[in-house]
Enzyme design. Structure first.
Site, PDB file in Angstrom:
ATOM      1  N   LYS A 124      31.982  42.038  17.518  1.00  0.00           N
ATOM      2  CA  LYS A 124      31.768  40.735  18.303  1.00  0.00           C
ATOM      3  C   LYS A 124      31.776  40.264  19.653  1.00  0.00           C
ATOM      4  CE  LYS A 124      36.764  38.806  19.094  1.00  0.00           C
ATOM      5  NZ  LYS A 124      36.514  38.389  20.487  1.00  0.00           N
ATOM      6  N   ASN A 125      32.784  41.305  20.309  1.00  0.00           N
ATOM      7  CA  ASN A 125      32.224  41.642  21.607  1.00  0.00           C
ATOM      8  C   ASN A 125      31.220  41.557  22.544  1.00  0.00           C
ATOM      9  OD1 ASN A 125      34.902  40.310  21.598  1.00  0.00           O
ATOM     10  ND2 ASN A 125      35.891  42.121  22.511  1.00  0.00           N
ATOM     11  N   CYS A 168      43.284  33.945  22.229  1.00  0.00           N
ATOM     12  CA  CYS A 168      44.398  34.821  22.173  1.00  0.00           C
ATOM     13  C   CYS A 168      45.714  34.586  23.152  1.00  0.00           C
ATOM     14  CB  CYS A 168      44.181  36.090  21.996  1.00  0.00           C
ATOM     15  SG  CYS A 168      43.527  36.631  20.372  1.00  0.00           S
ATOM     16  N   ARG A 170      45.365  35.342  31.126  1.00  0.00           N
ATOM     17  CA  ARG A 170      44.820  35.235  31.334  1.00  0.00           C
ATOM     18  C   ARG A 170      43.166  34.380  32.297  1.00  0.00           C
ATOM     19  NH1 ARG A 170      42.222  37.123  25.304  1.00  0.00           N
ATOM     20  NH2 ARG A 170      40.820  37.677  26.594  1.00  0.00           N
ATOM     21  N   ASP A 199      42.107  47.049  22.475  1.00  0.00           N
ATOM     22  CA  ASP A 199      42.152  45.594  21.348  1.00  0.00           C
ATOM     23  C   ASP A 199      42.453  46.526  20.168  1.00  0.00           C
ATOM     24  OD1 ASP A 199      41.064  43.478  22.724  1.00  0.00           O
ATOM     25  OD2 ASP A 199      38.904  43.884  22.290  1.00  0.00           O
ATOM     26  N   ARG A 244      38.381  34.902  13.288  1.00  0.00           N
ATOM     27  CA  ARG A 244      38.044  34.654  14.612  1.00  0.00           C
ATOM     28  C   ARG A 244      37.226  35.704  14.578  1.00  0.00           C
ATOM     29  NH1 ARG A 244      41.472  34.504  20.048  1.00  0.00           N
ATOM     30  NH2 ARG A 244      39.246  34.962  20.295  1.00  0.00           N
TER      31      ARG A 244
HETATM   32  C1  UD1 Z   1      37.430  40.856  26.378  1.00  0.00           C
HETATM   33  C2  UD1 Z   1      37.435  41.090  25.450  1.00  0.00           C
HETATM   34  C3  UD1 Z   1      38.446  41.335  24.464  1.00  0.00           C
HETATM   35  C4  UD1 Z   1      39.282  42.950  25.067  1.00  0.00           C
HETATM   36  C5  UD1 Z   1      39.506  42.994  27.266  1.00  0.00           C
HETATM   37  C6  UD1 Z   1      39.872  43.937  27.622  1.00  0.00           C
HETATM   38  C7  UD1 Z   1      35.150  39.832  24.805  1.00  0.00           C
HETATM   39  C8  UD1 Z   1      34.578  38.424  24.490  1.00  0.00           C
HETATM   40  N1  UD1 Z   1      36.433  39.959  24.761  1.00  0.00           N
HETATM   41  O1  UD1 Z   1      38.314  39.810  27.183  1.00  0.00           O
HETATM   42  O2  UD1 Z   1      38.409  41.690  23.141  1.00  0.00           O
HETATM   43  O3  UD1 Z   1      40.809  42.601  25.003  1.00  0.00           O
HETATM   44  O4  UD1 Z   1      37.769  42.036  27.384  1.00  0.00           O
HETATM   45  O5  UD1 Z   1      38.989  45.204  27.076  1.00  0.00           O
HETATM   46  O6  UD1 Z   1      34.305  40.773  25.460  1.00  0.00           O
HETATM   47  N2  UD1 Z   1      42.014  38.957  34.808  1.00  0.00           N
HETATM   48  C9  UD1 Z   1      42.241  39.034  35.602  1.00  0.00           C
HETATM   49  N3  UD1 Z   1      41.925  37.266  36.036  1.00  0.00           N
HETATM   50  C10 UD1 Z   1      40.024  36.885  36.168  1.00  0.00           C
HETATM   51  C11 UD1 Z   1      39.408  37.743  34.570  1.00  0.00           C
HETATM   52  C12 UD1 Z   1      40.344  38.550  34.123  1.00  0.00           C
HETATM   53  O7  UD1 Z   1      43.577  38.382  36.257  1.00  0.00           O
HETATM   54  O8  UD1 Z   1      39.606  36.315  36.053  1.00  0.00           O
HETATM   55  C13 UD1 Z   1      42.911  39.950  34.353  1.00  0.00           C
HETATM   56  C14 UD1 Z   1      43.621  38.959  32.727  1.00  0.00           C
HETATM   57  O9  UD1 Z   1      44.088  38.859  32.761  1.00  0.00           O
HETATM   58  C15 UD1 Z   1      43.350  40.624  32.376  1.00  0.00           C
HETATM   59  C16 UD1 Z   1      42.473  41.806  32.518  1.00  0.00           C
HETATM   60  O10 UD1 Z   1      42.436  41.474  33.720  1.00  0.00           O
HETATM   61  O11 UD1 Z   1      44.527  41.015  32.174  1.00  0.00           O
HETATM   62  C17 UD1 Z   1      41.347  42.145  31.471  1.00  0.00           C
HETATM   63  O12 UD1 Z   1      40.842  41.092  31.411  1.00  0.00           O
HETATM   64  P1  UD1 Z   1      39.118  40.840  30.992  1.00  0.00           P
HETATM   65  O13 UD1 Z   1      38.456  42.355  31.704  1.00  0.00           O
HETATM   66  O14 UD1 Z   1      38.599  39.858  31.356  1.00  0.00           O
HETATM   67  O15 UD1 Z   1      39.178  40.548  29.695  1.00  0.00           O
HETATM   68  P2  UD1 Z   1      38.720  39.550  28.932  1.00  0.00           P
HETATM   69  O16 UD1 Z   1      37.080  39.953  29.097  1.00  0.00           O
HETATM   70  O17 UD1 Z   1      39.000  38.123  28.522  1.00  0.00           O
END
Ligand code: UD1
Length: 418
Positions: free
Chosen positions: A22-23, A116, A121, A304, A396
């Site tokens: 998925k990711n 989620c 986030r 995850d 999902r």
């Molecule tokens: C992706 C994955 C998700 C996984 C996560 C961490 C997909 C579609 N989803 O989510 O399944 O759990 O990586 O491995 O690939 N953060 C900020 N500011 C930002 C972006 C992120 O503070 O602009 C923080 C988030 O709140 C979180 C952390 O960084 O605490 C990690 O988030 P991130 O690695 O960005 O996760 P996703 O890309 O949303």
């Protein structure tokens, strides 16, 4: 509303194949927008999140069709650069379309993403990076408008190795002018898959899988076919499902190197694991050992997998500690597991889990995607019938999880109801 009825107690036995990730699929689908032509993707999972992605892409004017085992994306023409609010709210990953749309159209309009309920986030890292690449960002009435004459290469140092921000920068930089360096980049395998796909189309990216990624902007890309990598979280979920039922299963279509932190913990719990190039066999033991888990960015233990492993630790002998370092609200599932007898307490980032002998059946509600999968595992272990509602979260991200578990001997049925 659909729900699952699970009659627990069956040992999982037999062989299944993993689905596509998925990711990895979501950013690769986004990247296909960068090519003014057709892209052929194999192994894209049939899940709600990819369906949402197709809906958004169709609203942009892209044609999506299915040919044999391929999803065919025809992005020859794009006539819209705005992602509608209702679809943006349905899936957080819709934010990675921003980088791709800006890359292709030099402008994009979207609202804050949903997804989620596992934490705040924010998307500040994405937007700060866009600004560094010469993209003007304006916010009005909850809408974010991005525009530029040219996307310009720059050096971007991420405060935190965000997976989504790393992908978004790659997507915006692929067709840019100049060279972009991402420092403190996320190193997740899905980013390597994105790099491999873009390079196959004619892009020029090196370093994915390490802390520094270099993207040399190109002018145009060409049509390719590409096979999405296996879903390491689905594989981890099935391994844990076998573990919690004291089962013995084989999973085909895997990449061993992606599974190391999960394998390491399953072995610590007492499982016997045999690895072949493209296959993993797991034999669980009757009494599982407690163990401690700390979630970390890759190559650490994946956040995850935390709820899924949490369900297994709930019935492992002794006390386990989990420290969740990535998302601040990822323990909601524990309240549902408590309804099934789990003995847990949460203090800040740490969950303390005292293993019980076996879960008891109950009526429970999925709180998010992986938390929902944790409930399925607990239900497979429980002696009796468990009803899991709100399974839209599970649908999902897992392709036919009920059918795969059934194939391994589980008694799980999807029902329609109020
Ligand atoms: C992706 C994955 C998700 C996984 C996560 C961490 C997909 C579609 N989803 O989510 O399944 O759990 O990586 O491995 O690939 N953060 C900020 N500011 C930002 C972006 C992120 O503070 O602009 C923080 C988030 O709140 C979180 C952390 O960084 O605490 C990690 O988030 P991130 O690695 O960005 O996760 P996703 O890309 O949303």
């Amino acid at each position: 509303m659909q729900y699952y009825i699970v009659k627990g107690g069956n040992k999982l036995e037999g062989e299944v194949s993993s689905s596509g990730s998925k990711n990895a699929s979501l950013p690769i689908l986004a990247a296909s927008i960068l090519n003014k032509g057709k892209t052929y993707l194999k192994n894209v999972p049939k899940i709600h999140d990819t369906e949402i992605m197709y809906q958004i892409m169709e609203l942009l004017g892209i044609k999506i069709s299915k040919e044999d085992e391929y999803v065919v994306i025809d992005a020859t023409n794009i006539n819209n650069y705005e992602i509608p609010d209702n679809l943006m709210r349905q899936m957080r990953s819709s934010v990675i379309l921003a980088g791709a749309i800006i890359g292709r159209c030099k402008k994009a309009k979207f609202s804050y993403p949903g997804g989620c309920d596992i934490g705040v986030r924010p998307i500040d890292l994405h937007l700060n990076a866009f600004e560094k690449m010469g993209i003007k960002i304006e916010e009005e009435n909850g809408k974010i408008s991005c525009s530029t004459e040219k996307v310009l290469g720059n050096t971007i140092t991420l405060d935190f190795p965000s997976v989504g921000a790393t992908e978004n920068i790659i997507l915006a930089a692929t067709l840019s002018e100049g060279i972009t360096y991402i420092k403190n980049a996320a190193m997740e395998p899905e980013i390597v898959d994105l790099q491999n796909f873009i390079n196959k189309m004619g892009g020029n990216i090196v370093g994915a899988g390490t802390k520094e990624i270099k993207i040399i902007g190109t002018n145009s890309l060409n049509s390719v076919e590409y096979e999405i990598m296996p879903d390491r979280i689905e594989i981890g979920t099935l391994l844990c499902a076998a573990t919690i039922t004291k089962g013995n299963i084989t999973i085909k279509n895997i990449r061993i190197e992606h599974l190391i932190p999960v394998i390491y913990k399953l072995e610590e719990m007492g499982c016997k694991i045999d690895l072949k190039e493209n296959e993993i066999k797991l034999q669980a033991k009757d009494k599982l050992n407690a163990c401690n888990i700390k979630t970390m960015p890759y190559p650490g233990f994946p956040t995850d997998m935390q709820p899924i492993m949490g369900a297994v630790l709930g019935v492992s002998k002794g006390t386990s500690l989990i420290v969740e370092n990535i998302f601040e609200n990822r323990y909601k599932y524990l309240a549902e597991l408590k309804r099934m007898g789990a003995k847990t307490t949460v203090e800040g980032k740490t969950a303390i889990i005292k293993g019980i002998r076996r879960y008891t059946p109950a009526k429970v509600e999925a709180t998010d995607l992986r938390g929902g999968a944790a409930l399925i595992l607990a239900a497979l272990n429980a002696g009796g019938t468990t009803e899991i509602t709100n399974i839209k979260y599970i649908l999902r991200g897992y392709e036919k999880i009920d059918k795969k578990l059934e194939l391994l001997g589980a008694n799980i049925n999807i029902r329609e109801g109020e």
